[in-house]
Write an enzyme that holds these catalytic residues in place. Structure first.
Site, PDB file in Angstrom:
ATOM      1  N   LYS A 116       0.821  -1.211   0.000  1.00 51.34           N
ATOM      2  CA  LYS A 116       0.000   0.000   0.000  1.00 51.34           C
ATOM      3  C   LYS A 116       0.852   1.258   0.000  1.00 51.34           C
ATOM      4  CE  LYS A 116      -4.273  -1.846   1.815  1.00 51.34           C
ATOM      5  NZ  LYS A 116      -4.924  -2.341   3.017  1.00 51.34           N
ATOM      6  N   LYS A 226      -7.652 -13.675  -8.397  1.00 49.85           N
ATOM      7  CA  LYS A 226      -8.919 -13.764  -7.692  1.00 49.85           C
ATOM      8  C   LYS A 226      -9.709 -12.464  -7.778  1.00 49.85           C
ATOM      9  CE  LYS A 226      -7.739 -12.481  -3.031  1.00 49.85           C
ATOM     10  NZ  LYS A 226      -7.898 -12.765  -1.626  1.00 49.85           N
ATOM     11  N   LYS A 229     -11.584  -6.016  -5.180  1.00 49.74           N
ATOM     12  CA  LYS A 229     -12.042  -4.655  -5.460  1.00 49.74           C
ATOM     13  C   LYS A 229     -11.022  -3.886  -6.288  1.00 49.74           C
ATOM     14  CE  LYS A 229     -14.238  -4.288  -1.305  1.00 49.74           C
ATOM     15  NZ  LYS A 229     -14.288  -3.825   0.070  1.00 49.74           N
TER      16      LYS A 229
END
Ligand code: TRP
Length: 361
Positions: A116, A226, A229
């Site tokens: 992140k 997979k 979002k």
């Protein structure tokens, strides 16, 4: 007290948008299964969402949506405690206290932080086989321009997650693979706190594998990986039928099998995985046979898949909309949930404050 003997289970979902089919099969559906047997606590991690959220209205809205989606999927507020993380102010205070026992080094080495932080700074992760040097990474963070900063909340994300768990003295935490490192840190912080103060306050939580050893991987529609979002490959529980059909019809495939019994490419195998989750066995067999003898038409497969997914999501979507239009009900659920969650949290916080020497005179 029957309740006290039960295992305390806790899990949270960040409110960063709507829930998708991966959340449903990977988490929600399992939560519903276990809520009868255990002391289940499911919450909406809005403070965690704040580490990456920028739009206050969108964040607030997402809290409501995730709540409605929890309820619509079958989580029952009579059986489980459902609450919003920020409704438990004790969490924020204990987060401050626990941070005194957490090292910035161990936080900086956490995989999700690196991920992140790099995203926030717009720097690429090292490629496969390339060295991921701590020095270079730290240098980039410390030297970052303030308009592209890595916020400190992102760094201390694992502390907050540990507090969610430890403040409830949860022993079983169902999480996805990507959260196992955070859970490991939680155990480490619990041990460290206990041994530093010579107390036996926190139980060490373990992962609660809900899959019975068979993890469900819900693939996305973009051919690989997979559903997620941030990957932009999701089918949302609240997608309306037109949108959903369009997404499925646009899913990545290949040119089709050229010879009987050809191996399947990943995009096609992914469509079969989705079909297996949502369809009946005879439908799956029908399309497998058609693939094997090369008569398959992906358009037909996708049409069927879209309808079968809709059969799963439509009742949920309708319930979500009902629930969203009933704010009083939602308010009541989270108020009662927060009351129960706070009772335990304030007990733990009181102990933590006392142990650490934070006492009024
Ligand atoms: N970090 C988790 C996620 O992104 C959400 C979360 C926050 C959580 N606190 C938690 C999960 C405590 C389990 C227990 O998926």
């Amino acid at each position: 007290m029957e309740q006290a003997k039960k295992e305390i289970i806790l899990s949270g979902i960040r409110s960063t948008g709507n829930l998708h089919l991966g959340n449903y099969y990977g988490a929600l559906r399992k939560f519903v299964e276990i809520q009868d047997k255990h002391d289940c606590n499911f919450f909406i991690a809005d403070l965690h969402a704040l580490t990456t959220a920028t739009d206050p209205e969108a964040l607030h809205n997402s809290v409501k949506c995730v709540l409605a989606e929890y309820l619509a999927a079958g989580i029952d507020p009579e059986k489980a405690t459902i609450f919003i993380q920020s409704d438990i102010p004790e969490v924020s205070e204990m987060y401050l206290l626990l941070n005194m026992h957490v090292g910035i080094g161990e936080l900086m080495r956490t995989a999700s932080f690196k991920d992140k932080a790099r995203k926030a700074l717009g720097i690429k992760a090292p490629g496969e086989g390339e060295e991921d040097s701590d020095e270079a990474f730290e240098h980039q963070i410390i030297g970052a321009e303030t308009n592209k900063r890595v916020n400190a909340g992102l760094l201390t994300y694992p502390t907050l997650m540990a507090v969610d768990i430890l403040i409830q003295k949860a022993t079983k935490v169902p999480v996805g693979k990507d959260q196992l490192q955070h859970l490991e840190l939680t155990r480490r912080f619990a041990r460290r706190f206990n041994s530093f103060y010579g107390v036996d306050l926190f139980p060490e939580p373990s992962d609660f594998d809900l899959t019975g050893g068979k993890p469900v991987k819900v693939p996305g529609l973009d051919g690989s990986g997979k559903m997620g979002k941030s990957e932009g490959n999701c089918i949302y529980l609240v997608d309306d039928p037109k949108v959903l059909r369009k997404k499925v019809m646009r899913a990545t495939t290949d040119e089709g099998p050229k010879e009987p019994n050809s191996p399947m490419s990943e995009p096609v195998a992914n469509l079969f995985t989705l079909l297996e989750l949502t369809s009946t066995p005879d439908v799956v067999t029908h399309f497998r046979d058609a693939y094997a003898d090369c008569s398959i038409r992906y358009g037909d497969l996708k049409k069927q898949l879209a309808e079968d997914i809709l059969a799963v999501t439509t009742p949920i979507r309708e319930r979500v909309n009902d629930i969203l239009s009933n704010e009083d009900y939602m308010r009541k659920v989270v108020r009662e949930g927060a009351e129960r969650a706070r009772a335990r949290a304030s007990e733990t916080l009181k102990e933590v404050r006392h142990i650490m020497g934070i006492r009024s005179i």
